[in-house]
Design an enzyme around this catalytic site. Structure first.
Site, short mmCIF file in Angstrom:
data_model
loop_
_atom_site.label_atom_id
_atom_site.label_comp_id
_atom_site.label_asym_id
_atom_site.label_seq_id
_atom_site.Cartn_x
_atom_site.Cartn_y
_atom_site.Cartn_z
N ASP A 90 1.11 -1.49 0.05
CA ASP A 90 0.12 0.38 0.10
C ASP A 90 0.88 1.08 -0.06
OD1 ASP A 90 -2.54 1.75 0.03
OD2 ASP A 90 -3.05 0.84 1.90
C1 BGC Z 1 -5.50 3.50 0.24
C2 BGC Z 1 -5.44 2.18 -0.98
C3 BGC Z 1 -5.07 3.12 -2.35
C4 BGC Z 1 -4.05 3.66 -1.69
C5 BGC Z 1 -4.39 4.01 -3.55
C6 BGC Z 1 -3.93 3.90 -0.12
O1 BGC Z 1 -3.53 4.95 1.41
O2 BGC Z 1 -4.99 2.95 1.83
O3 BGC Z 1 -6.45 1.06 -0.16
O4 BGC Z 1 -5.83 2.01 -2.70
O5 BGC Z 1 -3.72 4.47 -1.04
O6 BGC Z 1 -4.68 5.27 -3.33
#
Ligand code: BGC
Length: 762
Positions: free
Chosen positions: A301
């Site tokens: 993530d």
């Molecule tokens: C979130 C994810 C998301 C990613 C990209 C992160 O902060 O936890 O769920 O897909 O950002 O935007």
């Protein structure tokens, strides 16, 4: 001269590439791929052989496009990497034109010309915004959820997106955690079914077999694992839980996503029992790959790898990158740790080249499967994008999704529906009545919030040329009001027969990093509701929120409550369909609503404890109870009313026992629409395993059916309860069905014990 040299070397290079066969290869290398397609495996390997170590690590690197607010301007952070062919994927790049510009650099100006994989958070719609996932799950309509994911894929893929970071399949048991809005609630059985439906919807079918069709997206099961188990609901917080709970409650939906063919997973930010998921080899390799057989790739993530430093398991970012890649993370989202450090880590033998090769293979394979290697521009077509955006058919599905997701929690004296034929005056009030921005929720992607239909618009349209006369006064903003505003609302209420108040949260209050320790309506809105109540007029509450709220006061004071979540583009029309009775509400809660915040986390599939509470007298001392509140929720899992009534009877089992392996019991019950309105009902099958090698929940959902019943209609429903559905990870941490006695219910919700039977597993 330089140009000529460049041209000659490019031609020579292309010839080498073709000769080596990666555009159409016959290389014999063996490799355990996602698709199992030998030809693709060979092509991947041929391409891999041409790549430098740095280029391979480049494929394992993802950046966010960070478009400037005025348009697609590339961020300086990633442009130099892009120019050198050191990026595998980019997300947040938008529009056919913007994506084409990036792709052209990757394809035309880099040594190998490997196309970029474009990602995006397509969570509950792309341009057409559907109800938030938590809301949609309340429809218990899997075909609908599959369809909305399909539509999201059609719209996004038409705009050049290849990969969505969805579905989020994290179990949510704590309403403080703002990300419960993105999931399917508290139950693993329902969570599994919803995970499958959404993966199949995005990827165009089971098993990833349709990947590459122009209307599909590669899906991403997230966030592995137990992100929703964050202590006290605080986002990114520690998850401290037993392996039993991890395996029996939290892991199943990820596994279900895998079995439906999800091509990628995203690691979660949190630690589980002391090990951050991003560095957890046990989770990412031993469970995900060795035990479950996952063959796609795992992305971290957002800066999740860099965060291993503050987590306190990595000395520095290089150490973090090594921990992550050795744990089984194949792509670094935005952190740039892989590209900065892994070449050196390989040279110094802290990461093997084989690890890098396999990670790169997995990423390249997806690019082959999506058809990007053969035609990097195949998804980019302005005409197709236009034709496949917010079509009338998509709008119709979105409207249906809204009316299927709103849960009727209370309806005193059948105040709802307000049918068009009635000759009455209705006062419409509240901060979210004339709102089209908040209604889309936090993850509304590229949806144009201004295109959403407000509840005011929806009701105005519904009741035009009818007996129902509408008045409107806002009464309060979301967090503040004034005596003058309240006075306006009171005056409208006094002139009306019924008040409808649209209240709730701002869309920023749920989603990521949106945790609340007070989940009541804001003070200003409560003041408005109290003032409305004093007029003596019945108040119908429409609550719009990204999580269950504490509606205890409202439950006592309001005449009706409709939980409408954040419904998206067609909010106003869908809600008006329900208010006017053109659609009979059929949604059922997928998260328990607490009586107060002190009950959290609260979920129906709790354990009994050694001192269970007698629910008929919760004051008995020295039981697992509270001094100042019931242990039961305000509204339980599975609960929801409709404009008709249903009765379940004649519960029968075809036999009283079954074998632990490969057996089933057929359960039948009669369901009667005992009211005067046609409707759809969610018939729910629960069990309780009375004695286990480890303690078992007091109830577990094991089946459900959503059936349509005409007024007065009687229908028999049948469930095949298979022995394998009763399996769980017991004391030896092996999954099996243990012999013993069980209770079973066919019910209208998780607290409905009317139709009970028993059976045994031998
Ligand atoms: C979130 C994810 C998301 C990613 C990209 C992160 O902060 O936890 O769920 O897909 O950002 O935007």
């Amino acid at each position: 001269m330089r140009k000529v040299t460049l041209l000659v070397s490019t031609i020579l290079f292309i010839l080498t590439v073709y000769a080596s066969g990666w555009k159409d290869s016959t290389s014999p290398d063996k490799w355990n791929s996602f698709s199992g397609d030998k030809k693709i495996e060979q092509r991947v390997d041929s391409l891999l052989r041409l790549m430098t170590l740095e280029e391979k690590i480049g494929q394992m690197t993802q950046f966010s496009a960070n478009w400037s607010i005025t348009g697609p301007v590339m961020s300086d952070d990633f442009k130099p990497y892009l120019d050198k062919g050191l990026i595998g994927s980019i997300f947040n790049a938008t529009s056919v034109e913007g994506i084409r510009r990036i792709q052209q650099i990757a394809v035309d100006s880099t040594r190998l010309g490997i196309p970029i994989l474009f990602g995006q958070d397509v969570i509950h719609g792309y341009k057409t915004i559907f109800p938030i996932p938590l809301a949609e799950a309340c429809s218990w309509d899997l075909a609908l959820m599959q369809r909305t994911a399909e539509i999201a894929a059609i719209e996004a893929a038409s705009d050049g997106i290849n990969w969505t970071f969805a579905p989020m399949v994290d179990i949510g048991r704590d309403a403080r955690w703002g990300r419960v809005m993105e999931g399917a609630g508290e139950d693993p059985y329902l969570g599994n079914r919803v995970a499958e439906a959404r993966v199949i919807g995005f990827q165009g079918g089971r098993g990833g077999a349709s990947l590459g069709a122009l209307h599909t997206l590669l899906a991403c099961g997230k966030h592995l694992a137990a992100y929703g188990a964050a202590e006290s609901g605080r986002d990114y917080n520690t998850a401290e839980l037993s392996e039993h709970t991890l395996r029996n409650i939290y892991l199943p939906p990820y596994r279900a996503a895998l079995e439906a063919g999800v091509g990628t997973f995203m690691a979660s930010f949190n630690e589980i029992n002391g090990v951050p998921a991003t560095a957890d080899r046990w989770l990412m390799t031993e469970i995900l790959r060795d035990e479950w057989g996952f063959k796609g790739f795992v992305v971290s993530d957002y800066t999740g790898i860099n965060e291993l430093v503050p987590h306190g398991v990595a000395e520095d970012e290089q150490h973090a990158a090594e921990l992550a890649v050795n744990a089984g993370i194949e792509m670094d989202m935005t952190g740039a740790t892989f590209i900065k450090y892994l070449t050196q880590s390989v040279e110094e033998c802290r990461v093997s080249e084989e690890t890098i090769d396999n990670a790169t293979r997995r990423i390249l394979e997806m690019k082959f499967l999506l058809g990007l290697i053969d035609d990097p521009y195949r998804y980019l077509d302005e005409v197709r994008a236009k034709e496949n955006t917010m079509t009338p058919a998509f709008m119709e599905t979105a409207r249906k999704a809204v009316s299927s997701s709103v849960v009727l929690l209370k309806n005193e004296e059948n105040i709802l529906p307000i049918r068009k034929e009635k000759a009455i005056t209705v006062a419409l009030v509240g901060p979210l009545m004339n709102d089209s921005i908040n209604l889309n929720g936090e993850w509304a992607g590229l949806g144009d919030r201004n295109k959403s239909v407000s509840i005011l618009e929806g009701l105005t349209e519904k009741y035009k040329d009818s007996g129902v006369n509408l008045l409107y006064a806002e009464g309060s903003a979301i967090s503040e009001t004034s005596p003058a505003k309240i006075a306006e609302a009171i005056s409208a209420a006094r002139s009306a027969d019924i008040v409808i108040a649209a209240v709730g949260e701002s869309f920023h209050w749920s989603g990521e990093a949106a945790v609340r320790t007070d989940i009541r309506l804001p003070e200003a809105q409560r003041q408005l509701l109290e003032a409305l109540k004093e007029t003596g007029k019945p108040v119908v509450l429409i609550n719009l929120s990204g999580r269950p709220l504490d509606l205890s006061w409202e439950d006592e004071q309001m005449a009706a409550i409709l939980q409408a979540w954040f419904p998206g583009t067609q909010a106003g029309y869908g809600i008006a369909d329900v208010i006017a009775g053109d659609v009979n509400p059929s949604a059922r809660l997928v998260m328990s609503f607490p009586r107060n915040i002190g009950q959290l986390p609260i979920y129906y599939n709790r354990k009994n404890t050694g001192r269970p509470v007698d629910l008929t007298d919760e004051t008995i001392d020295y039981k697992s109870n509270y001094l100042d509140a019931s242990i039961t929720p305000l509204y339980p899992f599975g609960y929801g009313l409709s404009y008709t009534t249903y009765a379940i009877s004649d519960l029968r089992l075809d036999k009283s026992s079954m074998k632990a392996i490969d057996d089933k019991i057929t359960v039948t019950a009669t369901v009667h629409n005992s009211g005067a309105v046609d409707g759809e009902m969610v018939v729910q099958l629960y069990i309780r395993d009375l004695v286990g090698s480890v303690t078992r929940p007091v109830k577990e959902l094991k089946g459900f059916q959503k059936i349509a019943l005409k007024a007065g209609e009687v229908r028999q429903v049948t469930f095949d309860l298979r022995s394998k559905e009763l399996a769980f990870y017991g004391i030896d941490m092996k999954k099996k069905t243990e012999p013993g006695n069980f209770r079973l219910w066919v019910a209208q919700h998780s607290d409905d014990n009317e139709n009970e039977a028993t059976f045994a597993v031998e």
